[in-house]
Design an enzyme around this catalytic site. Structure first.
Site, PDB file in Angstrom:
ATOM      1  N   SER A  71      -9.367 -11.539  40.142  1.00 22.65           N
ATOM      2  CA  SER A  71     -10.490 -10.961  40.899  1.00 22.65           C
ATOM      3  C   SER A  71     -10.185 -10.697  42.374  1.00 22.65           C
ATOM      4  CB  SER A  71     -11.689 -11.891  40.825  1.00 22.65           C
ATOM      5  OG  SER A  71     -12.498 -11.517  39.748  1.00 22.65           O
ATOM      6  N   LYS A  74     -10.253  -7.231  43.568  1.00 24.62           N
ATOM      7  CA  LYS A  74     -11.476  -6.416  43.639  1.00 24.62           C
ATOM      8  C   LYS A  74     -11.763  -5.825  45.028  1.00 24.62           C
ATOM      9  CE  LYS A  74     -13.627  -8.777  39.681  1.00 24.62           C
ATOM     10  NZ  LYS A  74     -14.588  -9.825  39.300  1.00 24.62           N
ATOM     11  N   TYR A 196      -8.565  -1.577  35.015  1.00 26.60           N
ATOM     12  CA  TYR A 196      -9.110  -2.810  35.580  1.00 26.60           C
ATOM     13  C   TYR A 196      -8.295  -4.027  35.125  1.00 26.60           C
ATOM     14  CZ  TYR A 196     -12.148  -6.854  36.108  1.00 26.60           C
ATOM     15  OH  TYR A 196     -12.627  -8.098  36.411  1.00 26.60           O
ATOM     16  N   TYR A 248     -17.898 -15.801  43.811  1.00 26.74           N
ATOM     17  CA  TYR A 248     -18.733 -15.959  42.615  1.00 26.74           C
ATOM     18  C   TYR A 248     -20.124 -16.444  43.037  1.00 26.74           C
ATOM     19  CZ  TYR A 248     -14.078 -15.628  40.587  1.00 26.74           C
ATOM     20  OH  TYR A 248     -12.821 -15.229  40.261  1.00 26.74           O
ATOM     21  N   VAL A 266      -9.681 -16.166  39.025  1.00 31.73           N
ATOM     22  CA  VAL A 266      -9.618 -17.236  38.028  1.00 31.73           C
ATOM     23  C   VAL A 266      -8.211 -17.789  37.790  1.00 31.73           C
ATOM     24  CG1 VAL A 266     -11.718 -16.655  36.759  1.00 31.73           C
ATOM     25  CG2 VAL A 266      -9.556 -15.546  36.154  1.00 31.73           C
TER      26      VAL A 266
HETATM   27  N1  GLU Z   1      -9.611 -10.170  34.905  1.00 29.81           N
HETATM   28  C1  GLU Z   1     -10.588 -11.180  35.041  1.00 29.81           C
HETATM   29  C2  GLU Z   1     -11.857 -10.825  34.274  1.00 29.81           C
HETATM   30  O1  GLU Z   1     -12.406  -9.788  34.470  1.00 29.81           O
HETATM   31  C3  GLU Z   1     -10.870 -11.414  36.472  1.00 29.81           C
HETATM   32  C4  GLU Z   1     -11.724 -12.600  36.584  1.00 29.81           C
HETATM   33  C5  GLU Z   1     -11.702 -13.234  37.919  1.00 29.81           C
HETATM   34  O2  GLU Z   1     -10.642 -13.501  38.473  1.00 29.81           O
HETATM   35  O3  GLU Z   1     -12.811 -13.479  38.400  1.00 29.81           O
HETATM   36  O4  GLU Z   1     -12.291 -11.599  33.479  1.00 29.81           O
END
Ligand code: GLU
Length: 617
Positions: A71, A74, A196, A248, A266
């Site tokens: 993430s 992002k 993604y 988060y 994550v």
């Molecule tokens: N590729 C992960 C997902 O979309 C990223 C999650 C994350 O790091 O928050 O589940």
């Protein structure tokens, strides 16, 4: 444990090592397992890095261990979407409201289907759909290229993690199709989901994350490579969503406790940014229930507290932008003046006010400058603003300065800028449009001394002094000939030789053996020295009636400066041999010349002393 090069003995390095020891044994939390490959992470992996905005990275622990960015990608892809589409277009597809929901929640606006923010998966998938490119390959290539610029090396995809996520990412796939349903994605969602998954699988290290954070802290310019990766306005957007939604459903508590825009992933990474100051990164795969690295949270909270980095505890800007202020009665330009001009400048010099500015010019530091300048506007004819020591000027400060120019000009006051030519922030609007905005404003001067001369000339011409560049000054009126009888003058003249030079000619070279002194009878010359930075500094500009090369008579040491003709020049030269030869010049002529020379030297010394006392402020 490892340390950055040259970190031995560093208190920051020692601090990081203590921090590492403090949390090395904290093995609470779980490694993410919903992407099977992530479950293979070693739960002991742990590293902390701090990157400064001049590109130094302090590192401890497994700072070079690759892991997938997840993430944390992002905000960076969000930055690309902004660059590709502009803010309005992106906002129409993805909002910026924190949700307080988990990262993989299907939080879409009930009416429009617009994801609430770009940090939750729904928003990030919509953002991936906004990355420009003719084909999926090109889009991925652009993402990899951009990330490589952030970290300063070529990054690649961890294909094993990518495949693992691709084959298990059903929830994300569901989100993608919801977005398609609401027309947030206007095309088949599968290739976008693929993109993604790939952006999440870019392999980075904790060291890389620190540089990514430092690049954001540095306004979008990688501090190591000097390359701009994102425009400052988009960095502002990226940091805003990181501050409100980056951690988060812990984002509120994070900003409360740590006070830095941040993003976690994550796989166990956290990247935090203190804008304008530094970047922090932590890597430790053990996660709490929100999906944040447990050790990462502790470390960031400690670093923020120990180094007082909370954004809302910003240090007060205590340095004044005004480094020194004085008027032209205290400091004259290096154009040497005849006695009448010198008198006028002493008498009216307070009409020229000089402000030396320093540091960073922003609204906050520039506002007191505006107040100070305006306070004296009624009694000022020219204002010189010396920007040589300014390291940066933002648009707001530029606006204040431009306004000041206009106001000054409307009141008949010239606002002259100097010293900003070699700075890349030289305000373009001021440099280019300044004279148009404020008709009394000349184009900025590279050199503050030339700017001061411009102000002096303005003052003198307003008081009836006319420049007659062609005038020839007779020997009798020369500074060095004061007090000589006509007889003595005639004898001196017999020993002088007439010389002429064209504009631009070098008359004296530094390092040469001195052989003559020069009586300047027509035109102007400038005495300059080369500086260590390769530029030249003017020592003085002399006009007809003045002497140069006079040190030759006193110490016979090699020339210490260069002299060039500014205009076509005529002078008389007297050789040192003739001066010392009693058969040529008798004692009374020599004594008069030496007396005048002594007066001249003492005047120069006084001037230098005055200058030192002003500049030492
Ligand atoms: N590729 C992960 C997902 O979309 C990223 C999650 C994350 O790091 O928050 O589940």
């Amino acid at each position: 444990m490892s340390g950055a090069d040259g970190a031995a003995g560093s208190p920051i390095q020692a601090y990081l090592e203590r921090m590492y020891e403090r949390y090395a044994d904290l093995l609470e939390g779980e490694v993410a397992n919903y992407i099977p490959e992530l479950a293979k992470a070693d739960k002991r992996w742990f590293s902390i890095c701090i990157a400064t905005i001049d590109g130094h990275v302090y590192e401890v622990g497994d700072a070079r261990q690759p892991f997938t960015i997840q993430s944390i990608s992002k905000p960076f892809v969000y930055g690309m979407a902004l660059e590709d589409n502009g803010e309005q277009e992106v906002l129409s597809k993805v909002g910026v409201e924190p949700t307080g929901d988990a990262f993989n929640s299907i939080s879409l606006d009930p009416g429009s289907g617009r994801p609430l923010n770009p940090m939750i998966n729904a928003g990030a998938i919509a953002v991936a759909g906004l990355v420009r490119g003719e084909s999926a390959v090109e889009k991925l290539h652009r993402i990899l290229q951009t990330f490589s610029l952030y970290v300063g090396r070529n990054v690649t995809i961890d294909h094993v993690v990518y495949q693992s996520e691709k084959s298990t990412g059903h929830r994300n796939r569901a989100i993608g199709h919801m977005l398609r349903n609401f027309d947030i994605l206007g095309v088949d969602p599968d290739p976008i989901l693929d993109l993604y998954f790939q952006q999440c699988s870019i392999a980075v290290t904790c060291h890389d994350l620190a540089l990514m954070a430092a690049t954001l802290a540095n306004g979008g310019v990688n501090p190591r490579t000097g390359q701009r990766v994102a425009k400052p306005e988009y960095v502002e957007n990226m940091l805003s969503v990181m501050a409100t939604c980056g951690m988060y459903d812990y984002a509120g508590e994070w900003i409360y406790k740590v006070g830095m825009p941040a993003k976690s992933g994550v796989s166990g990474g956290i990247l935090a940014v203190l804008p304008g100051q530094l970047g922090v990164s932590v890597f430790s795969p053990l996660l709490d229930a929100h999906g944040n690295s447990m050790r990462g949270l502790r470390v960031c909270a400690d670093i923020s507290k120990d180094f007082q980095l909370h954004l809302f505890n910003a240090p007060r800007i205590s340095t004044s932008a005004i480094r020194a202020k004085y008027d032209a009665t205290h400091l004259a330009s290096r154009r040497l003046r005849g006695s009448e001009e010198a008198r006028l400048l002493k008498e009216h010099g307070e009409q020229i006010r000089i402000y030396e500015l320093q540091g960073e010019l922003t609204f906050t530091t520039m506002e007191p400058v505006a107040r100070e300048v305006l306070q004296h506007l009624d009694t000022t004819e020219s204002i010189l603003i010396d920007l040589k020591r300014v390291v940066f000027m933002n648009d707001a400060a530029q606006e204040v300065l431009t306004d000041l120019m206009r106001t000054a000009s409307a009141q008949g006051v010239a606002l002259v800028l100097a010293g900003a030519h070699e700075q890349d922030w030289l305000p373009k609007t001021i440099a280019v449009q300044g004279p148009a905005l404020a008709p009394l404003t000349p184009p900025p001067f590279a050199d503050n001394d030339l700017a001061l001369e411009w102000c002096e000339e303005r003052l003198l011409s307003g008081r009836g002094v006319e420049r007659v560049p062609e005038a020839t000054v007779a020997l009798t009126a020369h500074d060095l000939c004061q007090g000589l009888t006509p007889d003595e003058l005639a004898r001196l003249l017999e020993n002088l030789q007439a010389r002429s030079f064209s504009a631009g000619d070098a008359i004296i070279h530094s390092g040469d053996c001195p052989d003559h002194i020069y009586f300047l009878s027509k035109g102007t010359v400038s005495v300059t020295v080369g500086l260590m930075n390769g530029r030249r500094k003017r020592f003085s500009t002399l006009s007809a009636g003045m002497v140069f090369g006079e040190m030759a008579l006193v110490d016979r040491l090699p020339r210490s400066a260069d002299v060039h003709a500014d205009t076509d020049v005529e002078c008389y030269v007297l050789s040192c041999e003739k001066f010392e030869d009693v058969a040529c010049l008798d004692a009374s002529v020599r004594a008069a010349l030496l007396r005048n020379l002594l007066r001249h030297v003492s005047r120069m010394l006084r001037r230098a002393n005055e200058e030192v006392s002003v500049l030492a402020q």
